[in-house]
Design a protein around this motif. Sequence first.
Motif, short mmCIF file in Angstrom:
data_model
loop_
_atom_site.label_atom_id
_atom_site.label_comp_id
_atom_site.label_asym_id
_atom_site.label_seq_id
_atom_site.Cartn_x
_atom_site.Cartn_y
_atom_site.Cartn_z
N GLU A 4 0.76 4.35 -2.77
CA GLU A 4 0.78 5.66 -2.53
C GLU A 4 1.88 6.38 -2.80
OE1 GLU A 4 -1.20 5.61 2.08
OE2 GLU A 4 0.84 5.39 1.86
N SER B 252 -8.70 -1.03 4.90
CA SER B 252 -8.47 0.26 4.35
C SER B 252 -8.35 1.27 5.37
CB SER B 252 -9.31 0.52 3.44
OG SER B 252 -9.21 1.89 2.76
N LYS B 253 -7.64 2.44 5.21
CA LYS B 253 -7.77 3.50 6.06
C LYS B 253 -9.20 4.01 5.88
CE LYS B 253 -2.96 4.42 5.59
NZ LYS B 253 -1.96 5.51 4.99
N ASN B 254 -9.82 3.75 4.63
CA ASN B 254 -11.14 4.40 4.57
C ASN B 254 -12.25 3.26 4.52
OD1 ASN B 254 -13.57 5.19 3.28
ND2 ASN B 254 -12.48 6.84 1.71
N SER C 10 0.94 -1.19 0.08
CA SER C 10 -0.01 -0.12 -0.05
C SER C 10 0.88 1.34 -0.17
CB SER C 10 -1.02 0.10 1.09
OG SER C 10 -0.33 -0.02 2.52
N GLU D 239 -9.77 -2.03 9.96
CA GLU D 239 -9.15 -0.96 9.36
C GLU D 239 -7.65 -1.16 9.62
OE1 GLU D 239 -10.32 -1.17 13.74
OE2 GLU D 239 -11.45 -1.59 11.85
N ASP D 240 -7.31 -2.06 9.87
CA ASP D 240 -5.72 -2.28 10.28
C ASP D 240 -4.89 -2.88 9.00
OD1 ASP D 240 -3.30 -2.74 11.51
OD2 ASP D 240 -3.88 -4.57 12.40
N ILE D 241 -4.69 -1.82 8.22
CA ILE D 241 -4.04 -1.98 6.83
C ILE D 241 -2.58 -2.54 7.11
CG2 ILE D 241 -3.23 0.26 6.48
CD1 ILE D 241 -4.07 -0.14 3.64
#
Length: 345
Positions: free
Chosen positions: A121, A156-158, A117, A180-182
């Motif tokens: 980015e 995902s953070k989203n 990820s 939520e813990d990517i």
Amino acid sequence: MDKIAVLGAGSWGTALAMVLADNGHAVTLWGKRTEQINEINEYHTNKRFLPEIGLPTTIKATTNLEDALDGANSILLVVPTKAIREVCQKLNTILNRPVTIIHASKGIEPNTSKRISELIEEEISEANRDAIVVLSGPSHAEEVALRHPTTVTVASKNMEEARKVQDLFNNQYFRVYTNEDIVGVEIGGALKNIIALAAGITDGLGYGDNAKAALITRGLAEIIRLGKAIGANTQTFAGLTGMGDLIVTCTSVHSRNWRAGNLLGQGKSLDEVLENMGMVVEGVRTTQAAYHMANEIGVEMPIVNELYAVLFEGKDPKNAVDSLMSRGKRHETESVTNFISDLAE
């Protein structure tokens, strides 16, 4: 109905394309080999990676990346870790709108110790991505393609985007959870390949189930230590992308990492093993990355250290096992106390 570009026509990319097609989405599968792409379009098979499996006729395949991306709402990246940067750089030059980037690859970049990820980015501008979502869990492509019951996690953070991706994939045989813990999901998915290599080595040496159980258990302790040091939620490692993925990858003949380790244990060299496999063995690169990462941040990972010595320094696999067995005496709960207390919260 969503239009989804699946980038990577190997076994996992093809199996996930089948899930999406079964759910009624318009799927375009991108790969580099013309012969393979023609086979998918004409015969609806991908015999090199999924022999004896018929693909949904609605899956379209192409070698043209622009064609694959045309009109796509989401992009599913299922290429080897070593190809992630190159593919993302190409995506960034083609995209002119934000799309959801989903990745289902499991690895860490050796030279930078970056998770996938993080590579996405860096290479795809914010203007071209709505969110980054990770799909991971105990899931052999061969079994997914047979539509056997499988459970995975998307992170995902989203979380709104994570739930959208959950809806894309979820069906009667492919159950999807959210998280939520990517960081934890990516680290668990990547590092289990290291332990699977080691488990294969013990099987190749003929050591049996006792040794494998020890490796899985102590391997999980190492994954937890490294994951916690870089900000993962330790509870993640008790779930599908931690313990679940570790179990399935260390105990199945479907696992290419286990198979590679098994050949190493039988006395084959790493070059011979990789030539014999004919497919990417992510655990090799990930061992290199985890070894350097652990040393840099001061995390103790004895199994990783010994496997690194076998893969890159020519250490005999039996001597590596002997080194692990002769380490100084320890109390078992020293390395898991925090993990257990975290789970109890």
